[in-house]
Design a protein around this motif. Structure first.
Motif, mmCIF file in Angstrom:
data_model
loop_
_atom_site.group_PDB
_atom_site.id
_atom_site.type_symbol
_atom_site.label_atom_id
_atom_site.label_comp_id
_atom_site.label_asym_id
_atom_site.label_seq_id
_atom_site.Cartn_x
_atom_site.Cartn_y
_atom_site.Cartn_z
ATOM 1 N N ARG A 129 43.289 31.977 9.837
ATOM 2 C CA ARG A 129 42.638 31.378 8.776
ATOM 3 C C ARG A 129 42.313 29.727 8.979
ATOM 4 O O ARG A 129 43.322 29.190 9.068
ATOM 5 N N HIS A 130 41.135 29.401 9.166
ATOM 6 C CA HIS A 130 40.914 28.074 9.334
ATOM 7 C C HIS A 130 40.491 27.332 7.976
ATOM 8 O O HIS A 130 39.598 27.103 7.597
ATOM 9 N N THR A 131 41.520 27.017 7.387
ATOM 10 C CA THR A 131 41.427 26.535 6.050
ATOM 11 C C THR A 131 40.766 25.166 5.841
ATOM 12 O O THR A 131 39.668 24.993 4.944
ATOM 13 N N PHE A 132 41.241 24.142 6.736
ATOM 14 C CA PHE A 132 40.455 22.899 6.659
ATOM 15 C C PHE A 132 39.113 22.891 7.098
ATOM 16 O O PHE A 132 37.979 22.382 6.019
ATOM 17 N N PHE A 152 33.232 23.158 4.909
ATOM 18 C CA PHE A 152 31.769 23.975 4.905
ATOM 19 C C PHE A 152 31.807 24.256 3.115
ATOM 20 O O PHE A 152 30.454 24.355 2.708
ATOM 21 N N LEU A 153 32.755 24.365 2.806
ATOM 22 C CA LEU A 153 32.716 24.711 1.137
ATOM 23 C C LEU A 153 31.985 23.419 0.662
ATOM 24 O O LEU A 153 30.972 23.578 -0.300
ATOM 25 N N LEU A 154 32.325 22.221 0.968
ATOM 26 C CA LEU A 154 32.139 20.919 0.255
ATOM 27 C C LEU A 154 30.657 20.767 0.709
ATOM 28 O O LEU A 154 29.756 20.597 0.018
ATOM 29 N N LEU A 203 35.453 31.875 6.827
ATOM 30 C CA LEU A 203 36.436 31.236 7.351
ATOM 31 C C LEU A 203 37.886 31.398 6.452
ATOM 32 O O LEU A 203 38.896 31.376 6.620
ATOM 33 N N LEU A 204 37.420 31.450 4.942
ATOM 34 C CA LEU A 204 38.300 31.385 3.865
ATOM 35 C C LEU A 204 39.085 32.905 3.492
ATOM 36 O O LEU A 204 39.907 32.839 2.803
ATOM 37 N N SER A 205 38.186 33.941 3.819
ATOM 38 C CA SER A 205 38.454 35.216 3.409
ATOM 39 C C SER A 205 39.110 36.198 4.504
ATOM 40 O O SER A 205 39.843 37.111 4.363
#
Length: 132
Positions: free
Chosen positions: A21-24, A29-31, A75-77
């Motif tokens: 999981r690529h949290t950063f 991408f969320l921002l 990326l987050l799921s």
């Protein structure tokens, strides 16, 4: 799959981080998606999108926002899985085996390969503790 031990010329181990999981990156991408979405909605709500060119730009940036939300979700799921890639080389070709670091049987089989008389190479130092 079965490969005769006499045909094996070498075994290499590597750690595959493609499934982590690529949290950063997901938060980036969320921002970005949030800024694009809020910017487009604010521009439309404030009446700044009036001409056909403005509508085209808003639609174009809207597609970027939808793509950004899709990448963020991807990326987050995903699950956080560490994978070991095993490259078994014979004179004819190279066979690739993949297994999770959480799979005890696979890790034990890899450790047996390391302990065997076959020439082995570990491409990732983090795997040494797991395979010993």
């Amino acid at each position: 799959m079965s490969i005769p031990v006499g045909d094996v010329t070498g075994v290499e181990f590597d750690r595959n981080t493609a499934f982590l999981r690529h949290t950063f990156l997901g938060l980036f991408f969320l921002l970005l998606s949030l800024v694009l979405t809020v910017g487009i909605v604010a521009a439309v709500y404030l009446g700044q999108v009036e001409t056909r060119t403005d509508i085209a730009f808003a639609g174009f940036f809207g597609l970027f926002a939808v793509g950004g939300w899709n990448v963020t979700y991807g990326l987050l799921s995903r699950s956080n899985r560490e994978v070991i890639d095993v490259y078994i080389t014979t004179e004819e070709r190279t066979h690739v085996l993949c297994g999770e670091l959480a799979d005890a049987e696979f890790v034990d089989a890899c450790a047996e390969l390391v302990d065997s008389d076959l020439p082995t190479t570990n491409r990732n130092p983090k795997l040494e503790a797991e395979l010993e």
